[in-house]
Structure formats: C-alpha cells, structure tokens
Design a protein around this motif. Structure first.
Motif, PDB file in Angstrom:
ATOM      1  N   ARG A  34      42.273  39.605  41.878  1.00 44.41           N
ATOM      2  CA  ARG A  34      43.219  40.710  41.694  1.00 44.41           C
ATOM      3  C   ARG A  34      43.425  40.932  40.201  1.00 44.41           C
ATOM      4  O   ARG A  34      44.373  40.431  39.604  1.00 44.41           O
ATOM      5  N   THR A  35      42.508  41.690  39.636  1.00 40.36           N
ATOM      6  CA  THR A  35      42.498  41.896  38.202  1.00 40.36           C
ATOM      7  C   THR A  35      42.366  43.366  37.872  1.00 40.36           C
ATOM      8  O   THR A  35      41.557  44.070  38.469  1.00 40.36           O
ATOM      9  N   VAL A  36      43.174  43.829  36.937  1.00 41.99           N
ATOM     10  CA  VAL A  36      43.015  45.162  36.372  1.00 41.99           C
ATOM     11  C   VAL A  36      42.225  44.971  35.088  1.00 41.99           C
ATOM     12  O   VAL A  36      42.758  44.533  34.075  1.00 41.99           O
ATOM     13  N   TYR A  37      40.929  45.241  35.146  1.00 39.71           N
ATOM     14  CA  TYR A  37      40.032  44.910  34.042  1.00 39.71           C
ATOM     15  C   TYR A  37      39.631  46.153  33.257  1.00 39.71           C
ATOM     16  O   TYR A  37      39.333  47.194  33.830  1.00 39.71           O
ATOM     17  N   ALA A  38      39.662  46.027  31.944  1.00 40.78           N
ATOM     18  CA  ALA A  38      39.203  47.102  31.056  1.00 40.78           C
ATOM     19  C   ALA A  38      38.246  46.498  30.040  1.00 40.78           C
ATOM     20  O   ALA A  38      38.509  45.437  29.480  1.00 40.78           O
ATOM     21  N   GLY A  39      37.120  47.158  29.821  1.00 39.66           N
ATOM     22  CA  GLY A  39      36.144  46.659  28.854  1.00 39.66           C
ATOM     23  C   GLY A  39      35.014  47.635  28.670  1.00 39.66           C
ATOM     24  O   GLY A  39      35.008  48.728  29.226  1.00 39.66           O
ATOM     25  N   HIS A  40      34.031  47.230  27.871  1.00 39.10           N
ATOM     26  CA  HIS A  40      32.875  48.082  27.591  1.00 39.10           C
ATOM     27  C   HIS A  40      31.676  47.691  28.457  1.00 39.10           C
ATOM     28  O   HIS A  40      30.537  48.003  28.120  1.00 39.10           O
ATOM     29  N   ASN A  41      31.933  46.994  29.556  1.00 37.02           N
ATOM     30  CA  ASN A  41      30.849  46.525  30.411  1.00 37.02           C
ATOM     31  C   ASN A  41      30.276  47.666  31.247  1.00 37.02           C
ATOM     32  O   ASN A  41      30.964  48.629  31.560  1.00 37.02           O
ATOM     33  N   ALA A  42      29.014  47.503  31.595  1.00 36.59           N
ATOM     34  CA  ALA A  42      28.343  48.526  32.404  1.00 36.59           C
ATOM     35  C   ALA A  42      28.872  48.490  33.833  1.00 36.59           C
ATOM     36  O   ALA A  42      29.370  47.461  34.311  1.00 36.59           O
ATOM     37  N   MET A  43      28.776  49.631  34.524  1.00 40.44           N
ATOM     38  CA  MET A  43      29.149  49.688  35.932  1.00 40.44           C
ATOM     39  C   MET A  43      28.330  48.672  36.723  1.00 40.44           C
ATOM     40  O   MET A  43      27.112  48.582  36.552  1.00 40.44           O
ATOM     41  N   GLY A  44      28.990  47.922  37.570  1.00 36.50           N
ATOM     42  CA  GLY A  44      28.298  46.937  38.382  1.00 36.50           C
ATOM     43  C   GLY A  44      28.191  45.563  37.745  1.00 36.50           C
ATOM     44  O   GLY A  44      27.703  44.631  38.384  1.00 36.50           O
ATOM     45  N   SER A  45      28.648  45.416  36.510  1.00 36.91           N
ATOM     46  CA  SER A  45      28.509  44.117  35.841  1.00 36.91           C
ATOM     47  C   SER A  45      29.404  43.041  36.445  1.00 36.91           C
ATOM     48  O   SER A  45      29.227  41.860  36.158  1.00 36.91           O
ATOM     49  N   GLU A  46      30.356  43.455  37.303  1.00 35.37           N
ATOM     50  CA  GLU A  46      31.195  42.443  37.948  1.00 35.37           C
ATOM     51  C   GLU A  46      30.371  41.538  38.866  1.00 35.37           C
ATOM     52  O   GLU A  46      30.836  40.473  39.261  1.00 35.37           O
ATOM     53  N   ILE A  47      29.157  41.932  39.191  1.00 37.36           N
ATOM     54  CA  ILE A  47      28.283  41.094  40.010  1.00 37.36           C
ATOM     55  C   ILE A  47      28.002  39.763  39.296  1.00 37.36           C
ATOM     56  O   ILE A  47      27.706  38.753  39.932  1.00 37.36           O
ATOM     57  N   ASN A  48      28.111  39.753  37.952  1.00 37.88           N
ATOM     58  CA  ASN A  48      27.864  38.530  37.188  1.00 37.88           C
ATOM     59  C   ASN A  48      29.049  37.574  37.208  1.00 37.88           C
ATOM     60  O   ASN A  48      28.855  36.361  37.092  1.00 37.88           O
ATOM     61  N   TRP A  49      30.264  38.086  37.300  1.00 35.74           N
ATOM     62  CA  TRP A  49      31.400  37.200  37.107  1.00 35.74           C
ATOM     63  C   TRP A  49      32.386  37.110  38.270  1.00 35.74           C
ATOM     64  O   TRP A  49      33.362  36.376  38.183  1.00 35.74           O
ATOM     65  N   LEU A  50      32.129  37.839  39.366  1.00 34.35           N
ATOM     66  CA  LEU A  50      33.010  37.666  40.519  1.00 34.35           C
ATOM     67  C   LEU A  50      32.899  36.241  41.075  1.00 34.35           C
ATOM     68  O   LEU A  50      31.815  35.649  41.065  1.00 34.35           O
ATOM     69  N   PRO A  51      33.994  35.651  41.548  1.00 35.23           N
ATOM     70  CA  PRO A  51      33.950  34.282  42.091  1.00 35.23           C
ATOM     71  C   PRO A  51      32.958  34.163  43.246  1.00 35.23           C
ATOM     72  O   PRO A  51      32.781  35.096  44.026  1.00 35.23           O
ATOM     73  N   PRO A  52      32.297  33.008  43.375  1.00 40.45           N
ATOM     74  CA  PRO A  52      31.277  32.819  44.416  1.00 40.45           C
ATOM     75  C   PRO A  52      31.771  33.112  45.830  1.00 40.45           C
ATOM     76  O   PRO A  52      31.053  33.703  46.626  1.00 40.45           O
ATOM     77  N   LYS A  53      33.007  32.713  46.156  1.00 35.05           N
ATOM     78  CA  LYS A  53      33.528  32.929  47.513  1.00 35.05           C
ATOM     79  C   LYS A  53      33.616  34.418  47.835  1.00 35.05           C
ATOM     80  O   LYS A  53      33.361  34.833  48.970  1.00 35.05           O
ATOM     81  N   ILE A  54      33.966  35.212  46.831  1.00 36.30           N
ATOM     82  CA  ILE A  54      34.048  36.652  47.055  1.00 36.30           C
ATOM     83  C   ILE A  54      32.660  37.242  47.253  1.00 36.30           C
ATOM     84  O   ILE A  54      32.436  38.072  48.136  1.00 36.30           O
ATOM     85  N   LEU A  55      31.700  36.820  46.453  1.00 38.77           N
ATOM     86  CA  LEU A  55      30.328  37.312  46.596  1.00 38.77           C
ATOM     87  C   LEU A  55      29.748  36.925  47.957  1.00 38.77           C
ATOM     88  O   LEU A  55      29.067  37.722  48.601  1.00 38.77           O
ATOM     89  N   GLN A  56      30.008  35.687  48.386  1.00 37.58           N
ATOM     90  CA  GLN A  56      29.488  35.231  49.676  1.00 37.58           C
ATOM     91  C   GLN A  56      30.083  36.037  50.824  1.00 37.58           C
ATOM     92  O   GLN A  56      29.373  36.455  51.752  1.00 37.58           O
ATOM     93  N   GLN A  57      31.388  36.252  50.777  1.00 33.74           N
ATOM     94  CA  GLN A  57      32.050  37.029  51.823  1.00 33.74           C
ATOM     95  C   GLN A  57      31.564  38.479  51.820  1.00 33.74           C
ATOM     96  O   GLN A  57      31.315  39.066  52.870  1.00 33.74           O
ATOM     97  N   TRP A  58      31.427  39.052  50.625  1.00 34.38           N
ATOM     98  CA  TRP A  58      30.929  40.434  50.481  1.00 34.38           C
ATOM     99  C   TRP A  58      29.530  40.574  51.087  1.00 34.38           C
ATOM    100  O   TRP A  58      29.242  41.531  51.809  1.00 34.38           O
ATOM    101  N   TRP A  59      28.659  39.610  50.824  1.00 37.37           N
ATOM    102  CA  TRP A  59      27.300  39.671  51.345  1.00 37.37           C
ATOM    103  C   TRP A  59      27.291  39.523  52.869  1.00 37.37           C
ATOM    104  O   TRP A  59      26.621  40.276  53.573  1.00 37.37           O
TER     105      TRP A  59
END
Length: 316
Positions: free
Chosen positions: A200-225
C-alpha cells in the motif's frame, strides 16, 4: 511653544474627525445591500443553493404532476457532466505525467501533503517522519514514497545513461524475465518490504511504466500470477510460478540452487554474471513460449507475429 502644541492638537483632531466620518460613510454604503437583502429575503432552499454554488431549485408544482426540469436534474445528478464521475467518490486512480521541467519535485511534495496527518514540512521525502497516511480500501493505510526504487536497463544502454533513481544492469526483455532475473532491493518503501503481503504505497518517481515488476514483494507477484496468468494449457506456467517462489529472501534456489536473491546493489553486481545473465536468458525463453501457448489457446484478434512482443496486458 504653547501655541504650537495647540495647533498640532487641532490638526490631529481634524484628522480623527475626518477618519470617523469616512468610516461612517463606508459603513452606511456597506449596510445598504444588507438592508435590501433583509427587506427581500431569499427562500430557504435558494440560500443553501447559493452557498454551495448551485442554482436554486424550483419548488413550483406543475399541473400535470411532473416535476420541473431543475427538480429532475437534482434527482438525477448524472445529467451534469462532472457528475458522470460518480458521487461520494473516496478513491481514484491517478497517473501524473509531466513533460520537461514542470516542477516535478514541487508536485510530488503536494502529493505528500495530501496525506492525512501530514506534519513534515520540508521533510516530505522522508516517509518515516510521522504517522501520516492515505486512506485505502478495507480501512487500510498507504504511505508516500518518492524515488526509492532503482531503474533496470540493458547494460551500456544509450537511452538511459543516468537516471535520478540510479540504474541497475538487467539483460531481461520480458516482464517475467525482469521480475525473476532482476529483483529489486529487499528494503523497499514503508509497508512494501520484501516480506510484505501488501504494498500500500503511493509511489512517485522517474521509473518506467511497469517497473514495479522488479520490486513488488514476492508474495504479491506469486498471487498475481496464480490468479491472473497461470493457464492450465501452458506447460511453462508452472515453471514460471516456481521461479517466482524462488524470489523469497530465504530461498536458495533463486540462482540455480547456489545463491539467494540479491538484497542490495553490491549483491546484484556480484551475482550479475553468475546468476542474473543466465536467468534472464532462461526466463525470457520460457515466457516467450508461454506467451505463444496462451495466444494459441485463447481468443485473440491479432496474429501472434504482432502480439509476440506486446506485453502490455501483463503490465496492466
């Protein structure tokens, strides 16, 4: 002399009298409109409507027992263009994109100040300064985070030589390849660490769209998949699921059974040639085959030759 003192007092008295007279005239002028309003008061509904910048609602009754146009609009506020967004909205998605130098830092500071309990002043970029938060679904609270996640780019990229958040090397070109071969630092923004079950983060930065795939927690990525992309007709979906499980910080299988996922930039650089490069090649290959199988077993309007490198559904 005594005469000079008396003369000064006289001048001062005239100034006071003049000011008092001007003040009385001003008050009379100010009171005239108020007297007009008192003598001809607005109906109660009109007073309320004017106070919130809405037109007064007609209270007249038609002979055919149908409400007037104003009353119908009041009962069906969706007729007004701005109301089409919905009434009593408590949340809305927001993507802010600024072109060039339009004060991005200042805008981000305002995003931070929009939180409840905000008292940080100039320390808006430090989320641990107080107990500020953003209301989120299910009575949960989100934290503001700015530019704490690195960017991942191909080695010696001429497109992004230097970025505000700093660059990590990553040779993967698919979403799953990037997630597994180039995982972000284990210490993320508040409420979004590597062990977290929520982000639950309100994130602001210069990162490219979709870059959250690199830093989302593993449990969230596993559940998403598992919930969205694990297709029974694909022979590679389960392998991708196992690879996502290896992102858990204590799992030694991440680097072919020889090392855990990197926790920081030093670990990433040390394990890059040994782990990240071959993992990127392996996972990109598996994902491409999975993507083709998914395209074959689902209804798609475009040929695979067009869709094979379009990963926007995954990022969405």
């Amino acid at each position: 002399t005594e005469c000079d003192v008396l003369a000064k007092r006289s001048v001062r008295k005239k100034r006071v009298l003049s000011f008092t007279l001007e003040k009385k005239i001003f008050l009379v002028v100010l009171a005239l409109p108020l007297l007009a309003i008192i003598s001809n008061p607005l109906p109660p509904r009109a007073k309320i409507a004017n106070s919130i910048f809405l037109p007064p609602i007609s209270t007249t009754t038609n002979t055919d027992n149908t409400p007037s146009t104003a009353v119908r609009q009041q009962r069906n506020p969706s007729k007004e263009p701005i109301r089409s967004w919905g009434c009593h909205q408590k949340e809305t998605p927001l993507i802010y994109v600024h072109i060039g130098k339009s004060g991005g830092g200042s805008v981000r500071a305002r995003f931070a100040a929009a939180a409840l309990g905000y008292r940080r002043g100039k320390n808006w970029a430090k989320p641990n300064k107080d107990n500020h938060y953003y209301p989120m679904p299910n009575n949960s609270k989100g934290k503001f985070c700015t530019s704490r996640n690195n960017n991942y780019h191909v080695v010696n990229s001429t497109l992004y030589k230097k970025t505000f958040e700093g660059n990590f090397n990553c040779n993967a070109t698919t979403p799953i390849g990037m997630a597994i071969a180039c995982p972000g630092k284990t210490r993320g923004c508040l409420k979004c660490g590597v062990h977290a079950e929520h982000c639950r983060t309100v994130y602001a930065g210069h990162n490219a769209m979709g870059s959250e795939i690199n830093w989302l927690p593993p449990k969230i990525l596993q559940q998403w998949w598992s919930e969205n992309w694990e297709h029974p007709k694909s022979t590679h979906a389960s392998a991708i699921k196992e690879a996502l499980i290896s992102l858990n910080p204590s799992d030694e299988r991440w680097c072919f059974g020889e090392a855990k996922r990197p926790a920081n930039k030093e670990d990433h650089n040390q394990l890059y040639d040994k782990c990240s490069l071959p993992l990127a090649s392996l996972m990109d290959g598996q994902f491409h085959q999975y993507w083709q199988q998914l395209h074959t077993h689902t209804e798609r309007e475009m040929p695979f030759s067009v869709a094979k490198n379009n990963f926007s559904p995954i990022y969405a």
